[in-house]
Write a protein that holds these residues in place. Structure first.
Motif, mmCIF file in Angstrom:
data_model
loop_
_atom_site.group_PDB
_atom_site.id
_atom_site.type_symbol
_atom_site.label_atom_id
_atom_site.label_comp_id
_atom_site.label_asym_id
_atom_site.label_seq_id
_atom_site.Cartn_x
_atom_site.Cartn_y
_atom_site.Cartn_z
ATOM 1 N N MET B 242 0.826 -1.205 0.000
ATOM 2 C CA MET B 242 0.000 0.000 0.000
ATOM 3 C C MET B 242 0.867 1.265 0.000
ATOM 4 S SD MET B 242 -3.030 -1.249 0.011
ATOM 5 C CE MET B 242 -4.011 0.222 0.293
ATOM 6 N N PRO B 243 0.293 2.370 -0.509
ATOM 7 C CA PRO B 243 1.011 3.641 -0.433
ATOM 8 C C PRO B 243 1.036 4.148 1.015
ATOM 9 C CG PRO B 243 -1.196 3.962 -1.319
ATOM 10 C CD PRO B 243 -0.983 2.482 -1.191
ATOM 11 N N GLU B 244 1.709 5.227 1.211
ATOM 12 C CA GLU B 244 1.853 5.813 2.550
ATOM 13 C C GLU B 244 0.502 5.949 3.270
ATOM 14 O OE1 GLU B 244 3.417 7.420 5.904
ATOM 15 O OE2 GLU B 244 4.475 6.416 4.259
ATOM 16 N N LEU B 278 -3.734 0.244 12.266
ATOM 17 C CA LEU B 278 -3.846 1.485 11.489
ATOM 18 C C LEU B 278 -4.005 2.684 12.405
ATOM 19 C CD1 LEU B 278 -6.384 0.287 8.770
ATOM 20 C CD2 LEU B 278 -3.890 0.196 8.722
ATOM 21 N N GLU B 279 -3.655 3.840 11.867
ATOM 22 C CA GLU B 279 -3.986 5.062 12.574
ATOM 23 C C GLU B 279 -4.481 6.087 11.565
ATOM 24 O OE1 GLU B 279 -0.393 6.101 14.590
ATOM 25 O OE2 GLU B 279 0.614 6.820 12.779
ATOM 26 N N GLU B 280 -5.366 6.966 12.010
ATOM 27 C CA GLU B 280 -5.935 7.973 11.127
ATOM 28 C C GLU B 280 -4.896 9.022 10.749
ATOM 29 O OE1 GLU B 280 -9.290 9.933 12.745
ATOM 30 O OE2 GLU B 280 -10.404 8.091 13.132
ATOM 31 N N THR B 281 -5.076 9.594 9.565
ATOM 32 C CA THR B 281 -4.320 10.799 9.246
ATOM 33 C C THR B 281 -5.344 11.930 9.293
ATOM 34 O OG1 THR B 281 -4.778 10.789 6.875
ATOM 35 C CG2 THR B 281 -2.925 9.459 7.633
ATOM 36 N N ALA B 282 -4.895 13.134 9.046
ATOM 37 C CA ALA B 282 -5.840 14.263 9.097
ATOM 38 C C ALA B 282 -6.532 14.456 7.755
ATOM 39 C CB ALA B 282 -5.093 15.526 9.505
ATOM 40 N N ALA B 292 -13.498 9.649 1.996
ATOM 41 C CA ALA B 292 -13.070 8.654 2.968
ATOM 42 C C ALA B 292 -11.871 9.160 3.749
ATOM 43 C CB ALA B 292 -12.705 7.353 2.268
ATOM 44 N N LYS B 293 -11.861 8.875 5.016
ATOM 45 C CA LYS B 293 -10.724 9.224 5.852
ATOM 46 C C LYS B 293 -9.514 8.422 5.372
ATOM 47 C CE LYS B 293 -12.038 10.214 10.006
ATOM 48 N NZ LYS B 293 -12.627 9.979 11.335
ATOM 49 N N LEU B 294 -8.345 9.039 5.395
ATOM 50 C CA LEU B 294 -7.141 8.304 5.011
ATOM 51 C C LEU B 294 -6.438 7.768 6.251
ATOM 52 C CD1 LEU B 294 -5.736 10.560 2.160
ATOM 53 C CD2 LEU B 294 -6.953 8.390 1.992
ATOM 54 N N PHE B 295 -5.908 6.567 6.114
ATOM 55 C CA PHE B 295 -5.201 5.925 7.219
ATOM 56 C C PHE B 295 -3.766 5.635 6.825
ATOM 57 C CE2 PHE B 295 -9.586 5.282 8.081
ATOM 58 C CZ PHE B 295 -9.704 5.144 9.442
ATOM 59 N N ARG B 296 -2.957 5.342 7.820
ATOM 60 C CA ARG B 296 -1.610 4.820 7.561
ATOM 61 C C ARG B 296 -1.333 3.701 8.557
ATOM 62 N NH1 ARG B 296 0.092 9.273 10.889
ATOM 63 N NH2 ARG B 296 0.167 10.740 9.151
ATOM 64 N N PHE B 297 -0.312 2.906 8.261
ATOM 65 C CA PHE B 297 0.058 1.851 9.205
ATOM 66 C C PHE B 297 0.842 2.447 10.360
ATOM 67 C CE2 PHE B 297 -0.851 -0.628 5.448
ATOM 68 C CZ PHE B 297 -1.495 -1.720 5.976
#
Lengths: 317, 317
Positions: B242-244, B278-282, B292-297
DNA sequence: CTCATTTATACTCATTATGAGTATAATGGA
DNA sequence: TCCATTATACTCATAATGAGTATAAATGAG
């Protein structure tokens, strides 16, 4: 074939040195007798049956079988490939346009223990090499013996602490028996196993208990243990380790021996029942207490079926 | 070392022929773009990047990286070993006391797709080679196309029927996406894939759809697919694909692409939430509909943790 | 500006699976 | 007979799954 040219030459000039590679086949044979998981060893417990791949071998597996039978006279049943690694530099010398290099291909085999011929051939308790992996009688060994030594390596590094805790189930992390290999590798990295010092790794304290082996055979054993512990959960392979018929408690003891953990009796039986892999025989086991019904594995199990299912939340159409 | 003698000579006379072994490294590079799982190929989709192990390679992994970069100019991230096999007889000729033999060591790598240099280098849809493995849009392909051909091989054998049903999820058996390799091997055994005919296997009917590959590269791809499908369930490796940052639906599409199955949206999300990887990004993803909210690992995931737990009913003390 | 369309999230609910025990049944030997 | 032992049968609360329904926040057509 034009494919070969495209494949080899794209982007760089090809070397002309022909490399001579020596391929070594190594066998880790496991059996469980009573409550003790054992491996078949040579040289009084310091090495596994092994030998070079030869021309007469039809396949890698055939080669492994040949070597084990030649060296131990032990018949071989189920075997599966474990891992292949190249000795990083040992003997990497160049003579003319020939260079020597060694590759090891390791196999895991499951059998039942038989008294084997050969002077130095013997079955060794697996936990002789990894005392910390056996948590059946005393799950506090890590706390008592090696935690302090590991603490020295951790120092004030939060990242190191997290790694140790996750690997060894410390400080709130759950113990995961499948991580046997990761644990051995981490101990090696920390310099706490004798092999590390022998191989020139720096030593970070006292060596911890556990017998050393030739070359990286102990690491291979850790690989085998990890694989076996993981696989026993989703594939019906204990089958290979049990006699024709057995009681449910005997089967439980076998799994416990491999997992290094005590299991919950009635829940273990419920699990077995749900898998439907066993069938009753008409016989009962003798011994103290109420006699146990004897079971055998169903023949249908031959169709190498997975015993657990997916963990993905699948959508129905 | 006295160990060596004990090891080599027990039970038989040692051969003196020195075998020259040629070790080939093969890389299966996988990426998922949108909803399509792809592999990096050479020769217009008929082979994987590969090349011999050389002296300059520090390790097998280093060798694989070197060949992939040389042949495709594609950077390489996570890789893991797949399987090692020996070419049974090809080129097993003896010249003097030297004999030639070939061993292949295959690796699976995970990356993100990048336009790669080289004329014949290309990313191919994995399901081009195994159309029956993609059940997202049409799960009836097996029923419609290959079941009849398989039926010819089964004949009246109950054992064969059971094998086919278990492998292909027919006649009441559940479909198991992890069995991709077993399915390919069974089709090969049945003579229904072109490689079987090419290798001199008997042919039991019409060939089924699916592109052929060089040597046994298609079998290696099946191994990779099986491994990836199994591993995605207990290890956080989608990460590498996955991307960032990404939306939950994008992550779901990626897993679906690999599994070849549709997933249940809210249950998939619940699973992700419970794993806490996962954690949310802003930020939010643009596009039609509600953003959709974007997430990252999470970074903590570095501690190579297993995401599922044991299946054994453990007893507490 | 309103509304249909689209995608995102939040909840609900019945069914199973799991962890942890308790109760009862057969044995052999003191 | 009674007891120590081991085998089996049940019970029960809690967690995990499978399968949906309801509500929220965008976009674009009219």
């Amino acid at each position: 074939m034009s494919y070969d040219n495209a494949k080899r030459d794209s982007g760089s000039v090809m070397k002309t040195v022909i490399q001579t590679i020596h391929a070594e086949l190594i066998a880790v044979l496991v059996a469980v007798t009573g409550s003790v998981p054992r491996v078949l060893t040579l040289a009084d417990g310091s090495a596994f049956p092994a030998g070079p791949l030869e021309l007469t071998h039809r396949s890698l597996q055939a080669g492994v079988r040949a070597w084990v039978e030649r060296q131990t006279h032990h018949p071989l049943g189920y075997i599966e490939q474990l891992y292949t690694f190249a000795d990083p530099t040992r003997g990497a010398t160049v003579a003319g346009d020939q260079a020597e290099r060694s590759i090891s291909i390791s196999y895991l085999g499951l059998t039942r223990e038989i008294a084997s011929g050969g002077d130095t051939v013997s079955w060794q308790n697996i936990y002789r090499y990894f005392p910390w992996e056996d948590r059946r009688s005393d799950p506090t060994l890590i706390e008592r013996t090696i935690r302090a030594e590991m603490g020295r390596w951790v120092g004030t590094s939060a990242e190191r602490a997290a790694r140790v805790n996750a690997c060894f189930g410390l400080d709130g992390s759950p113990w995961n028996e499948d991580l046997a290999l990761s644990r051995y590798e981490l101990l090696y990295e920390m310099g706490l196993v004798r092999e590390a010092a022998r191989d020139g790794q720096s030593n970070n304290g006292e060596f911890i208990p556990g017998a050393m082996m030739h070359a990286d055979h102990r690491r291979i054993l850790a690989t085998a243990l990890s694989r076996l512990r993981a696989k026993i959960k989703y594939r019906a392979i204990v089958y290979e380790l049990m006699p024709e018929s057995f009681s449910l408690l005997e089967l439980q003891r076998c799994v416990e021996a491999l997992a290094g953990q005590r299991l919950h009796k009635s829940n273990f039986r419920r699990l077995l029942a749900s898998q439907n892999l066993l069938e009753e025989t008409a016989h009962y086991a003798p011994g103290v207490g109420r006699p146990a019904k004897l079971f055998r594995f169903r023949a249908a199990l031959l169709a190498e079926r997975a015993i657990a299912g997916t963990r993905l939340p699948i959508a129905r159409p």
